[in-house]
Design a protein around this motif. Structure first.
Motif, PDB file in Angstrom:
ATOM      1  N   ILE A   1       0.836  -1.195   0.000  1.00 43.38           N
ATOM      2  CA  ILE A   1       0.000   0.000   0.000  1.00 43.38           C
ATOM      3  C   ILE A   1       0.877   1.255   0.000  1.00 43.38           C
ATOM      4  O   ILE A   1       2.093   1.196   0.210  1.00 43.38           O
ATOM      5  N   LEU A   2       0.241   2.389  -0.222  1.00 45.62           N
ATOM      6  CA  LEU A   2       0.930   3.648  -0.466  1.00 45.62           C
ATOM      7  C   LEU A   2       1.988   3.997   0.588  1.00 45.62           C
ATOM      8  O   LEU A   2       3.142   4.283   0.225  1.00 45.62           O
ATOM      9  N   PRO A   3       1.675   4.025   1.885  1.00 47.63           N
ATOM     10  CA  PRO A   3       2.726   4.409   2.848  1.00 47.63           C
ATOM     11  C   PRO A   3       3.895   3.438   2.873  1.00 47.63           C
ATOM     12  O   PRO A   3       5.031   3.853   3.131  1.00 47.63           O
ATOM     13  N   GLU A   4       3.659   2.167   2.595  1.00 41.85           N
ATOM     14  CA  GLU A   4       4.759   1.213   2.539  1.00 41.85           C
ATOM     15  C   GLU A   4       5.688   1.530   1.371  1.00 41.85           C
ATOM     16  O   GLU A   4       6.921   1.430   1.486  1.00 41.85           O
ATOM     17  N   ILE A   5       5.104   1.927   0.249  1.00 39.89           N
ATOM     18  CA  ILE A   5       5.912   2.315  -0.905  1.00 39.89           C
ATOM     19  C   ILE A   5       6.751   3.546  -0.570  1.00 39.89           C
ATOM     20  O   ILE A   5       7.948   3.621  -0.886  1.00 39.89           O
ATOM     21  N   MET A   6       6.132   4.522   0.079  1.00 37.92           N
ATOM     22  CA  MET A   6       6.864   5.742   0.404  1.00 37.92           C
ATOM     23  C   MET A   6       7.965   5.471   1.425  1.00 37.92           C
ATOM     24  O   MET A   6       9.047   6.067   1.351  1.00 37.92           O
ATOM     25  N   LYS A   7       7.729   4.570   2.365  1.00 34.77           N
ATOM     26  CA  LYS A   7       8.781   4.179   3.307  1.00 34.77           C
ATOM     27  C   LYS A   7       9.956   3.561   2.559  1.00 34.77           C
ATOM     28  O   LYS A   7      11.123   3.831   2.881  1.00 34.77           O
ATOM     29  N   GLU A   8       9.663   2.717   1.571  1.00 38.18           N
ATOM     30  CA  GLU A   8      10.736   2.095   0.791  1.00 38.18           C
ATOM     31  C   GLU A   8      11.544   3.145   0.032  1.00 38.18           C
ATOM     32  O   GLU A   8      12.696   2.906  -0.321  1.00 38.18           O
ATOM     33  N   ASN A   9      10.946   4.301  -0.196  1.00 40.96           N
ATOM     34  CA  ASN A   9      11.630   5.382  -0.882  1.00 40.96           C
ATOM     35  C   ASN A   9      12.243   6.398   0.077  1.00 40.96           C
ATOM     36  O   ASN A   9      12.621   7.501  -0.334  1.00 40.96           O
ATOM     37  N   GLY A  10      12.320   6.047   1.356  1.00 40.83           N
ATOM     38  CA  GLY A  10      13.005   6.890   2.319  1.00 40.83           C
ATOM     39  C   GLY A  10      12.179   7.996   2.936  1.00 40.83           C
ATOM     40  O   GLY A  10      12.730   8.921   3.549  1.00 40.83           O
ATOM     41  N   TYR A  11      10.861   7.908   2.835  1.00 36.55           N
ATOM     42  CA  TYR A  11       9.993   8.945   3.380  1.00 36.55           C
ATOM     43  C   TYR A  11       9.593   8.646   4.824  1.00 36.55           C
ATOM     44  O   TYR A  11       9.345   7.492   5.187  1.00 36.55           O
ATOM     45  N   THR A  12       9.523   9.698   5.628  1.00 37.14           N
ATOM     46  CA  THR A  12       8.883   9.630   6.936  1.00 37.14           C
ATOM     47  C   THR A  12       7.380   9.739   6.722  1.00 37.14           C
ATOM     48  O   THR A  12       6.925  10.574   5.923  1.00 37.14           O
ATOM     49  N   THR A  13       6.601   8.914   7.404  1.00 34.43           N
ATOM     50  CA  THR A  13       5.160   8.864   7.140  1.00 34.43           C
ATOM     51  C   THR A  13       4.346   9.115   8.399  1.00 34.43           C
ATOM     52  O   THR A  13       4.659   8.603   9.473  1.00 34.43           O
ATOM     53  N   GLY A  14       3.285   9.880   8.253  1.00 34.14           N
ATOM     54  CA  GLY A  14       2.348  10.115   9.349  1.00 34.14           C
ATOM     55  C   GLY A  14       0.923  10.090   8.838  1.00 34.14           C
ATOM     56  O   GLY A  14       0.653  10.597   7.733  1.00 34.14           O
ATOM     57  N   LEU A  15       0.033   9.484   9.591  1.00 33.65           N
ATOM     58  CA  LEU A  15      -1.393   9.480   9.241  1.00 33.65           C
ATOM     59  C   LEU A  15      -2.178   9.917  10.461  1.00 33.65           C
ATOM     60  O   LEU A  15      -2.038   9.337  11.546  1.00 33.65           O
ATOM     61  N   PHE A  16      -3.022  10.916  10.275  1.00 33.05           N
ATOM     62  CA  PHE A  16      -3.769  11.505  11.379  1.00 33.05           C
ATOM     63  C   PHE A  16      -5.226  11.624  10.965  1.00 33.05           C
ATOM     64  O   PHE A  16      -5.557  12.322  10.006  1.00 33.05           O
ATOM     65  N   GLY A  17      -6.097  10.905  11.681  1.00 42.88           N
ATOM     66  CA  GLY A  17      -7.515  10.909  11.367  1.00 42.88           C
ATOM     67  C   GLY A  17      -8.078   9.517  11.329  1.00 42.88           C
ATOM     68  O   GLY A  17      -7.849   8.710  12.233  1.00 42.88           O
ATOM     69  N   LYS A  18      -8.810   9.209  10.300  1.00 45.71           N
ATOM     70  CA  LYS A  18      -9.485   7.920  10.169  1.00 45.71           C
ATOM     71  C   LYS A  18      -8.604   6.939   9.407  1.00 45.71           C
ATOM     72  O   LYS A  18      -8.107   7.252   8.329  1.00 45.71           O
ATOM     73  N   TRP A  19      -8.443   5.723   9.941  1.00 42.40           N
ATOM     74  CA  TRP A  19      -7.672   4.674   9.287  1.00 42.40           C
ATOM     75  C   TRP A  19      -8.568   3.826   8.386  1.00 42.40           C
ATOM     76  O   TRP A  19      -8.435   3.811   7.183  1.00 42.40           O
ATOM     77  N   ALA A  20      -9.489   3.054   8.972  1.00 46.62           N
ATOM     78  CA  ALA A  20     -10.482   2.263   8.233  1.00 46.62           C
ATOM     79  C   ALA A  20      -9.862   1.216   7.327  1.00 46.62           C
ATOM     80  O   ALA A  20     -10.483   0.791   6.367  1.00 46.62           O
ATOM     81  N   GLY A  21      -8.640   0.774   7.642  1.00 49.49           N
ATOM     82  CA  GLY A  21      -7.976  -0.225   6.816  1.00 49.49           C
ATOM     83  C   GLY A  21      -7.688  -1.523   7.537  1.00 49.49           C
ATOM     84  O   GLY A  21      -6.834  -2.301   7.101  1.00 49.49           O
ATOM     85  N   GLY A  22      -8.416  -1.766   8.627  1.00 50.25           N
ATOM     86  CA  GLY A  22      -8.213  -2.985   9.394  1.00 50.25           C
ATOM     87  C   GLY A  22      -8.626  -2.755  10.840  1.00 50.25           C
ATOM     88  O   GLY A  22      -8.452  -1.671  11.387  1.00 50.25           O
ATOM     89  N   TYR A  23      -9.173  -3.780  11.471  1.00 46.37           N
ATOM     90  CA  TYR A  23      -9.620  -3.643  12.853  1.00 46.37           C
ATOM     91  C   TYR A  23      -8.441  -3.748  13.823  1.00 46.37           C
ATOM     92  O   TYR A  23      -7.332  -4.164  13.459  1.00 46.37           O
ATOM     93  N   GLU A  24      -8.675  -3.329  15.064  1.00 47.59           N
ATOM     94  CA  GLU A  24      -7.637  -3.344  16.086  1.00 47.59           C
ATOM     95  C   GLU A  24      -7.043  -4.754  16.222  1.00 47.59           C
ATOM     96  O   GLU A  24      -7.767  -5.732  16.320  1.00 47.59           O
ATOM     97  N   GLY A  25      -5.721  -4.817  16.201  1.00 44.75           N
ATOM     98  CA  GLY A  25      -5.040  -6.089  16.354  1.00 44.75           C
ATOM     99  C   GLY A  25      -4.984  -6.943  15.109  1.00 44.75           C
ATOM    100  O   GLY A  25      -4.465  -8.065  15.142  1.00 44.75           O
ATOM    101  N   SER A  26      -5.507  -6.450  13.998  1.00 47.40           N
ATOM    102  CA  SER A  26      -5.539  -7.228  12.763  1.00 47.40           C
ATOM    103  C   SER A  26      -4.177  -7.181  12.068  1.00 47.40           C
ATOM    104  O   SER A  26      -3.224  -6.548  12.537  1.00 47.40           O
ATOM    105  N   CYS A  27      -4.131  -7.808  10.903  1.00 49.12           N
ATOM    106  CA  CYS A  27      -2.896  -7.821  10.112  1.00 49.12           C
ATOM    107  C   CYS A  27      -2.635  -6.492   9.434  1.00 49.12           C
ATOM    108  O   CYS A  27      -1.575  -6.312   8.818  1.00 49.12           O
ATOM    109  N   SER A  28      -3.577  -5.562   9.518  1.00 48.81           N
ATOM    110  CA  SER A  28      -3.448  -4.302   8.800  1.00 48.81           C
ATOM    111  C   SER A  28      -3.838  -3.140   9.696  1.00 48.81           C
ATOM    112  O   SER A  28      -4.951  -2.613   9.622  1.00 48.81           O
TER     113      SER A  28
END
Length: 512
Positions: A131-158
């Motif tokens: 997914i997008l932030p993983e790609i940006m991490k591979e390119n040397g970017y610092t990443t932050g997400l603030f707000g709604k995630w909605a990409g997996g429940y608590e404790g899930s694989c995502s």
């Protein structure tokens, strides 16, 4: 043209070479901030024709940048729309295609404050698809997400800690995000040594009812808290490494609730004849007085957040090396007392959230990058959220990525976007165009395809055809007059749809 799930990254590399080495600091690659609000309709901003709501900062962003008129969300609802952004896949290919909720005990999810809470959240993104932030991490970017995630429940694989996010603060569960004075939020901070995403208890909200008038005694307003953490993170960026900030604000979604401050008081004076909403049986939202004032104030509050972000970039000298995009996750809602008809929120488009008509999926989309994105421009390039991933890869000059993973269509693992970096940089002649755009949504059993100005909307298997060049409101179904066009569009649907056990839709029958 983009076909067969391929991505075209390289078209923008020549144009992008123009800024190579031009920025100051140790790393000249541009920073990126992607601001996505929640349930804002195409016509909710003054720069898109809104007459009643003040949005001076976003309007100025449009004046200094590029305003798109044919930009589309990934879906007519939240989770799958965000999934399209994150995965670069449309909703006929991606794993997450709906708002599938996870919780075992609803009262525990809403009120629980101890360690024995039930899980909460949505269907996880597939761990086998980058997914997008993983790609940006591979390119040397610092990443932050603030707000709604909605990409997996608590404790899930995502969860954010497992998917390339360095700093997170907000809602793991979008169901929780329907309320602005919750008992808890979630956080993860790599810099602080966190090993997993955890809950942050909002102590000042505990002890007061979450529903009914008592909720007004709660003081910790989630939108302000989330924005505050986003600004702290932004202020901490020192220019040593490029950063990706994904700010997924929940305003103006769902419950009409906010502090009783000067922003709200201004609109209470402006809409002195206003509506009230007393709630409904089984509703998750609190009753509201002054619904028009509340809604307008939520958008102006969001506008103030955007202004603070742009001001901070200027203050830190990062504005000329930062691309900022503002958009909404889908079309407008009418829950909780919201009144789309009053504000003309559909921007002359038919349909609301959960519908594949234009009003449910066409969204405001503004790009700002001083000295790079041509100022004061309006562009009609057709794009969708799944184009953002290849665009960012194009901008960071990731030449390795498309040669490997991107073109692997094995077991449905494909990408569907086209970089619109040439358009952003004012080089329309080098812009690849979509052959078609695609959506499907199981809750309302709808599918949509746009090909040029043709738009096919399929509802419970029945196709309806519109010519957007002369019928932007999708009033006149001309399917019977153009059987060959309908056949062509239905062929696209059968080509693009991959079956999903979780999110099933009714495909139209192929004409004989």
């Amino acid at each position: 043209m983009a076909t067969n799930g391929k991505l075209f990254f390289l078209s923008g590399l020549t144009a992008l070479a123009s800024f190579s080495g031009a920025a100051s600091g140790k790393d000249a690659r541009p920073n990126i901030i992607f601001i996505m609000c929640d349930d804002m309709g195409y016509g909710d901003l003054a720069c898109y024709g809104q007459k009643y709501i003040l949005t001076p900062n976003i309007d100025r962003m449009a004046e200094e940048g590029m305003r798109f008129t044919q930009a589309y969300a990934g879906s007519p609802v939240s989770a799958p729309s965000r999934a399209a952004l994150m995965t670069g896949q449309h909703s006929g290919h991606g794993h997450v295609r709906g708002n599938k909720e996870y919780w075992r005990d609803v009262p525990m999810v809403r009120y629980g404050i101890n360690e024995d809470y039930s899980i909460a959240g949505q269907e996880p993104y597939s761990p086998d698809h980058i997914i997008l932030p993983e790609i940006m991490k591979e390119n040397g970017y610092t990443t932050g997400l603030f707000g709604k995630w909605a990409g997996g429940y608590e404790g899930s694989c995502s969860t954010p800690d497992k998917r390339g996010i360095d700093e997170f603060y907000g809602y793991i569960c979008q169901f929780q995000a329907h309320l602005y004075y919750p008992n808890f939020l979630n956080k993860y901070s790599r810099s602080q040594g966190d090993t997993a995403t955890t809950r942050v208890i909002l102590e000042e909200n505990i002890g007061y009812p979450m529903y009914g008038d008592g909720y007004k005694d709660r003081t910790q307003y989630s939108a302000d808290l989330i924005h505050g953490e986003a600004m702290k993170w932004l202020d901490s960026q020192d220019g040593e490494e490029p950063f990706l900030g994904i700010f997924t604000y929940t305003l103006p979604h769902a419950e009409l609730a906010q502090p009783q401050d000067s922003i709200l008081q201004f609109y209470k004076g402006k809409f002195f004849v206003d509506k009230t909403w007393g709630g409904s049986e089984g509703s998750r939202y609190n009753p509201v007085e002054h619904t028009h004032a509340e809604f307008a104030a939520m958008i102006t509050r969001l506008d103030a957040y955007v202004g603070e972000i742009l001001d901070k970039l200027r203050e830190k000298g990062l504005d000329k090396n930062t691309l900022v995009i503002f958009t909404s996750d889908n079309g407008p809602h009418e829950e909780g007392g919201a009144d789309p008809a009053f504000f003309g929120r559909d921007g002359k488009l038919r349909g609301l959230k959960r519908q594949c008509y234009e009003g449910g999926i066409r969204v405001p989309f503004i790009a700002w990058w001083p000295g790079k994105v041509p100022s004061g421009t309006v562009n009609d390039h057709q794009l969708a959220f799944y184009d953002v991933l290849p665009t960012f890869c194009d901008i960071v000059k990731d030449r390795r990525f498309p040669s490997g993973y991107i073109n692997n269509n094995v077991d449905g693992d494909c990408f569907d976007g086209i970089s619109f970096a040439p358009t952003l940089l004012g080089d329309d002649k080098k812009q690849e165009e979509h052959d078609f755009l695609y959506w499907e949504f199981h809750e309302t059993d709808q599918i949509a395809v746009r090909k040029g100005d043709w738009k096919l909307v399929v509802i419970k298997g029945v196709p309806h055809l519109y010519d957007l060049s002369s019928d932007i409101h999708e009033d006149n179904d001309i399917a019977k007059d153009h059987p060959e066009t309908v056949r062509m569009m239905i062929d696209i649907i059968h080509q693009e749809h991959r079956p999903s056990d979780l999110f099933k839709v009714t495909l139209p029958r192929k004409p004989e």
